[in-house]
Design a protein around this motif. Structure first.
Motif, PDB file in Angstrom:
ATOM      1  N   ARG A  19      48.892  35.820 -50.485  1.00  0.00           N
ATOM      2  CA  ARG A  19      49.855  37.071 -49.964  1.00  0.00           C
ATOM      3  C   ARG A  19      50.964  37.460 -50.940  1.00  0.00           C
ATOM      4  NH1 ARG A  19      51.057  32.392 -47.421  1.00  0.00           N
ATOM      5  NH2 ARG A  19      53.142  31.637 -47.485  1.00  0.00           N
ATOM      6  N   VAL A  20      51.359  36.654 -51.722  1.00  0.00           N
ATOM      7  CA  VAL A  20      52.344  36.870 -52.704  1.00  0.00           C
ATOM      8  C   VAL A  20      51.947  37.646 -53.855  1.00  0.00           C
ATOM      9  CG1 VAL A  20      53.795  35.853 -54.561  1.00  0.00           C
ATOM     10  CG2 VAL A  20      53.690  34.680 -52.275  1.00  0.00           C
ATOM     11  N   ARG A  22      49.294  39.791 -53.511  1.00  0.00           N
ATOM     12  CA  ARG A  22      48.831  40.956 -52.713  1.00  0.00           C
ATOM     13  C   ARG A  22      50.566  41.861 -52.852  1.00  0.00           C
ATOM     14  NH1 ARG A  22      46.214  38.039 -49.177  1.00  0.00           N
ATOM     15  NH2 ARG A  22      44.024  37.864 -49.764  1.00  0.00           N
ATOM     16  N   ARG A  23      51.598  41.104 -52.557  1.00  0.00           N
ATOM     17  CA  ARG A  23      52.824  41.828 -52.444  1.00  0.00           C
ATOM     18  C   ARG A  23      53.223  42.275 -53.690  1.00  0.00           C
ATOM     19  NH1 ARG A  23      56.463  37.594 -50.796  1.00  0.00           N
ATOM     20  NH2 ARG A  23      55.028  37.309 -49.040  1.00  0.00           N
ATOM     21  N   GLU A  24      52.815  41.733 -54.832  1.00  0.00           N
ATOM     22  CA  GLU A  24      53.122  42.040 -56.177  1.00  0.00           C
ATOM     23  C   GLU A  24      51.886  42.972 -56.716  1.00  0.00           C
ATOM     24  OE1 GLU A  24      53.217  38.486 -58.014  1.00  0.00           O
ATOM     25  OE2 GLU A  24      55.328  37.742 -57.307  1.00  0.00           O
ATOM     26  N   GLU A  45      45.567  45.993 -58.648  1.00  0.00           N
ATOM     27  CA  GLU A  45      45.374  46.753 -57.519  1.00  0.00           C
ATOM     28  C   GLU A  45      44.934  48.048 -58.086  1.00  0.00           C
ATOM     29  OE1 GLU A  45      46.371  48.093 -53.038  1.00  0.00           O
ATOM     30  OE2 GLU A  45      48.089  47.054 -54.282  1.00  0.00           O
TER      31      GLU A  45
END
Length: 70
Positions: A19-20, A22-24, A45
């Motif tokens: 999740r960290v 993905r947040r970045e 991404e």
């Protein structure tokens, strides 16, 4: 001949929560291969989206990776 695709690919620590990443703006991934240990990676991404769009992919996308330091 199509131009080669490029994306920033980095090795990650096994303890880094997905999740960290993905947040970045990173997509966590695992690279598997015969005779080698699985390698944890992250891919930008935007980079991955561009590769998929350029290939006009609907299902699977196969492409070559060049990993920094590997």
């Amino acid at each position: 001949m199509k131009k080669p695709h490029s994306a920033a690919v980095a090795r990650i620590d096994a303890q880094a929560p997905a999740r960290v990443l993905r947040r970045e703006g990173q997509i966590p991934a695992i690279l598997y291969g015969p005779g080698t240990e699985p390698e944890m990676l992250s891919v930008g991404e935007r980079d991955l989206e561009n590769i998929i769009k350029e290939q006009g992919a609907v299902g699977r996308v196969i492409f070559n990776l060049t990993i920094d330091g590997g």
